[in-house]
Design a protein around this motif. Structure first.
Motif, PDB file in Angstrom:
ATOM      1  N   VAL A  47    -118.682 -10.513 -21.067  1.00  0.00           N
ATOM      2  CA  VAL A  47    -120.058 -10.777 -21.451  1.00  0.00           C
ATOM      3  C   VAL A  47    -120.436 -12.128 -20.886  1.00  0.00           C
ATOM      4  O   VAL A  47    -119.816 -13.139 -21.207  1.00  0.00           O
ATOM      5  N   PHE A  94    -114.866 -19.521 -11.177  1.00  0.00           N
ATOM      6  CA  PHE A  94    -114.522 -19.742 -12.579  1.00  0.00           C
ATOM      7  C   PHE A  94    -114.220 -18.459 -13.348  1.00  0.00           C
ATOM      8  O   PHE A  94    -113.143 -18.323 -13.911  1.00  0.00           O
ATOM      9  N   ARG A  97    -111.023 -16.308 -13.191  1.00  0.00           N
ATOM     10  CA  ARG A  97    -109.779 -16.805 -13.765  1.00  0.00           C
ATOM     11  C   ARG A  97    -109.545 -16.320 -15.187  1.00  0.00           C
ATOM     12  O   ARG A  97    -108.436 -16.467 -15.709  1.00  0.00           O
ATOM     13  N   VAL A  98    -110.591 -15.841 -15.834  1.00  0.00           N
ATOM     14  CA  VAL A  98    -110.401 -15.469 -17.238  1.00  0.00           C
ATOM     15  C   VAL A  98    -110.503 -13.963 -17.475  1.00  0.00           C
ATOM     16  O   VAL A  98    -110.599 -13.535 -18.611  1.00  0.00           O
ATOM     17  N   VAL A 103    -111.455 -12.623 -25.448  1.00  0.00           N
ATOM     18  CA  VAL A 103    -112.901 -12.834 -25.438  1.00  0.00           C
ATOM     19  C   VAL A 103    -113.241 -14.294 -25.666  1.00  0.00           C
ATOM     20  O   VAL A 103    -114.170 -14.843 -25.068  1.00  0.00           O
ATOM     21  N   LEU A 104    -112.458 -14.924 -26.524  1.00  0.00           N
ATOM     22  CA  LEU A 104    -112.685 -16.317 -26.877  1.00  0.00           C
ATOM     23  C   LEU A 104    -112.738 -17.181 -25.630  1.00  0.00           C
ATOM     24  O   LEU A 104    -113.620 -18.014 -25.455  1.00  0.00           O
ATOM     25  N   MET A 105    -111.764 -16.962 -24.744  1.00  0.00           N
ATOM     26  CA  MET A 105    -111.662 -17.765 -23.528  1.00  0.00           C
ATOM     27  C   MET A 105    -112.893 -17.556 -22.651  1.00  0.00           C
ATOM     28  O   MET A 105    -113.453 -18.507 -22.103  1.00  0.00           O
ATOM     29  N   LEU A 107    -115.879 -16.503 -23.568  1.00  0.00           N
ATOM     30  CA  LEU A 107    -117.044 -17.104 -24.217  1.00  0.00           C
ATOM     31  C   LEU A 107    -117.054 -18.606 -23.997  1.00  0.00           C
ATOM     32  O   LEU A 107    -118.098 -19.201 -23.735  1.00  0.00           O
ATOM     33  N   LEU A 108    -115.857 -19.208 -24.089  1.00  0.00           N
ATOM     34  CA  LEU A 108    -115.788 -20.663 -23.961  1.00  0.00           C
ATOM     35  C   LEU A 108    -116.185 -21.129 -22.578  1.00  0.00           C
ATOM     36  O   LEU A 108    -116.924 -22.097 -22.432  1.00  0.00           O
ATOM     37  N   VAL A 109    -115.664 -20.446 -21.546  1.00  0.00           N
ATOM     38  CA  VAL A 109    -116.007 -20.847 -20.180  1.00  0.00           C
ATOM     39  C   VAL A 109    -117.521 -20.763 -20.001  1.00  0.00           C
ATOM     40  O   VAL A 109    -118.160 -21.678 -19.465  1.00  0.00           O
ATOM     41  N   ALA A 112    -119.292 -23.517 -21.921  1.00  0.00           N
ATOM     42  CA  ALA A 112    -119.214 -24.771 -21.172  1.00  0.00           C
ATOM     43  C   ALA A 112    -120.321 -24.821 -20.127  1.00  0.00           C
ATOM     44  O   ALA A 112    -120.988 -25.844 -19.945  1.00  0.00           O
ATOM     45  N   PHE A 113    -120.543 -23.677 -19.455  1.00  0.00           N
ATOM     46  CA  PHE A 113    -121.547 -23.686 -18.395  1.00  0.00           C
ATOM     47  C   PHE A 113    -122.970 -23.699 -18.934  1.00  0.00           C
ATOM     48  O   PHE A 113    -123.866 -24.218 -18.279  1.00  0.00           O
TER      49      PHE A 113
END
Lengths: 300, 339
Positions: A47, A94, A97-98, A103-105, A107-109, A112-113
């Motif tokens: 997402v 970016f 890489r995930v 999902v947490l990771m 969402l975090l990336v 951040a953006f």
């Protein structure tokens, strides 16, 4: 609450036309953003929480191009092409890489953006509200349909979005590239084993999604005010659209977006302060009755 | 009793003994932590430091409760901040409109939160992870837009102004800064201890099983939906506690408390500190607040700095700080035992 205003509008054809067209343009813009979101989700299974930033960049790119060249067509092109490029870079550098991370990771990336992009816009274009202004070609008499006022620009906007919907729908189901994309969504390992570069497909789909959002932003630039953070409310709304329509379904995104647009335009008459609340309520109702959305398939 | 069963009973007893020992140890740590925090005002008169600890209490309760969902149950809620805002607003409104004693308002707020969390949770917890994340986010925005639009009741975008009355009770006067500080520390320590008990209880292990394999848990006769709903409501209660600490601290409640960024920060705190250890979110809270305070002092573009730090953790370390430390320790221990 102002139900009299709503009832009054529903009984007058002029108001009905005006509100319906304004609902349609809200819906069409939302559709362009949401269909990118749903496409990226369908193929990449992520997402894109930073999707609203592409909408924002599209609008700012278009405004700058319009101020530099004075050409509306070039402005649209700048909005779409600029965000497509941005999407490609963002995905390759970016997001790739995930994949497969939780999902947490992801969402975090994206989170951040969202923070970074908003500040980048603030630095480049400044924190204040900006406006692109209506191009001269569309500063003509509005059309009158059944007594309702319809600016010609609205027709262009609806037309562009409709064309995009049709091209996407046919392209995905008929063309060779469309078939490869659908295959990659279904079984990326097999597609890659057949010698097709899935990384390229992923990047391409992300760029396409970004481009659609950017196009929406560019189309919205003449009629909305531009501000850093403008992408977030659009993101939330387009997410509601994809949830209502069903994740991964283009038709669902179209129907969901139009429904939401109409709810917004008529809701602002009946419930001026609770228009946003109405959308969330609608989403909850749809989800409770059909958890996969109106056109969503049961997750495999 | 066969030999096999006898042996099993023995191990069970020793496990129980271990659990009891662990509980005493946790209580002991909590008492020591509270003693250290509570004695802080004796050594320093720095109001800024005490303020910092109060804010850490509010956010720490919130972030640790989020970890019950994210880390222990695998429910990635992106709308957990709604309960933080709900706690702040309910508490503030009860105190302003009804003027009840603080403990009564406290319990009443928890009750309100429990009811609302049960309703929202009942709708959300059956959804798959991405849907869950965004539907919770949508509920957060629903509550936020309700707060904004119901201006006559909640003060709209101005927030609850005019201060929250803080009448003294049982000799505790929360209008006094040191009293407020001690009360916040007490709430933090008690809240953390309670959450630790939940995490280490059989129920806590059920949650871990649901996270790792919900289908298996379901086959073993666990009502997954009910367990998820229970932890959703429990986590909401502690988040609401955090919100109340915040409301007491700023003597008001603002729409930002219910905005989605609070949830984003909560997730980020968990990431920063690490979700695999109980105290990870607490470490993350201290780190984030320190980071926020330092960055805002140097630049107005703190989004960029924060974003880059998030990227460093998400793409570089791929885990939180305490996760990192814990892994390092277990590696070293394994090496020492010659494994």
């Amino acid at each position: 609450m102002d139900l009299d205003a709503l009832a009054g509008c529903l009984s007058s054809s002029a108001c009905l036309v005006t509100q319906t067209t304004s609902g349609l343009i809200i819906g069409m813009l939302l559709f362009l953003v949401a269909v990118g979101l749903t496409l990226i989700f369908g193929v990449l299974k992520v997402v894109n929480f930073s999707h609203g930033a592409f909408y924002m960049f599209g609008a700012y790119f278009a405004m700058t191009a319009y101020q530099l060249t004075g050409s509306f067509a070039l402005a649209m092109l700048a909005g779409a092409a600029g965000t497509a490029l941005l999407g490609l870079i963002f995905e390759r550098v970016f997001m790739s890489r995930v994949y497969g991370a939780d999902v947490l990771m992801q969402l975090l990336v994206c989170y951040a953006f969202v923070l970074i992009f908003d500040d980048v816009v603030r630095i480049i274009w400044g924190p204040e509200f900006k406006s692109m202004g209506m191009p001269a070609a569309f500063q003509v008499m509005p059309l009158f349909i059944a007594g309702g006022v319809v600016p010609p620009y609205y027709l262009l906007l609806i037309g562009v979005a409709l064309v995009a919907a049709i091209v996407l729908g046919i392209g995905l189901s008929r063309s060779r590239i469309g078939k490869v994309i659908r295959a990659a969504a279904h079984n990326p390992g097999m597609v890659s084993a057949l010698g097709i570069n899935t990384g390229l497909i992923y990047g391409g789909v992300f760029a396409l999604g970004g481009m659609l959002a950017g196009l929406a932003g560019a189309l919205a630039a003449p009629v909305r005010s531009l501000t850093p953070g403008m992408g977030f409310s659009v993101l939330i709304e387009s997410f509601i659209v994809t949830v209502i329509g069903g994740m991964g379904s283009i038709l669902g995104a179209l129907i969901g977006a139009l429904l939401l647009g109409l709810i917004r335009s008529f809701g602002s008459l009946g419930f001026p302060l609770f228009t946003e609340g109405l959308m969330y309520l609608f989403m909850v109702i749809v989800l409770v009755s059909k958890p996969t959305g109106l056109f969503g398939k049961e997750a495999a | 009793m066969t030999e096999l069963e006898a042996g099993r009973a023995e191990t069970l007893a020793s496990v129980r003994g271990g659990a009891a020992f662990q509980r005493y140890r946790d209580v002991l740590i909590a008492v020591i932590a509270f003693a250290v925090l509570a004695s802080l005002p004796l050594f320093t008169g720095s109001k800024a430091l005490l303020d910092f600890v109060i804010r850490c209490s509010a956010y720490g309760l919130f972030a640790t409760s989020l970890n019950l969902l994210v880390g222990y149950t695998g429910l990635t809620s992106f709308g957990h901040g709604m309960f933080f805002g709900l706690g702040a607003y309910s508490f503030g409104l009860i105190m302003q409109k009804l003027g009840l004693p603080i403990p009564v308002a406290f319990v009443a707020t928890l009750a309100i939160t429990a009811v609302i969390a049960a309703v929202i949770g009942a709708i959300c917890v059956r959804l798959k992870e991405i849907y869950f994340a965004f539907v919770t986010l949508a509920f957060q925005m629903l509550i936020h837009s309700t707060i904004l639009s119901w201006a006559s009741f909640t003060g709209g975008d101005q927030g609850l102004r005019g201060g929250i009355p803080r009448p003294a009770f049982l000799g505790i006067n929360l209008a006094n800064h040191v009293h407020l500080y001690i009360a916040s520390c007490a709430l933090l320590v008690l809240g953390l201890l309670a959450m630790r008990q939940i995490a280490q209880s059989p129920f806590g292990y059920t949650l871990r099983m649901i996270r790792d394999n919900a289908a298996r848990a379901s086959f073993l006769g666990i009502d997954v939906w009910r367990a998820k709903l229970t932890v959703f409501v429990l986590a909401a209660l502690f988040a609401s506690m955090g919100g109340m600490v915040m409301a007491l601290f700023v003597s008001g409640a603002y729409p930002e408390f219910a905005y989605w960024t609070i949830s984003g920060e909560g997730i980020f705190i968990n990431m920063l500190g690490g979700v695999s250890t109980f105290l990870g979110p607490m470490v993350g809270t201290v780190l984030l607040l320190l980071l926020n305070d330092t960055v805002t002092r140097f630049t107005e573009y703190h989004g960029i700095v924060l974003g880059v730090v998030i990227l460093f953790f998400a793409l570089g370390l791929r885990k939180g700080l305490l996760d990192f430390v814990a892994e390092w320790f277990s590696h070293r221990r394994d090496a020492g035992e010659g494994r």
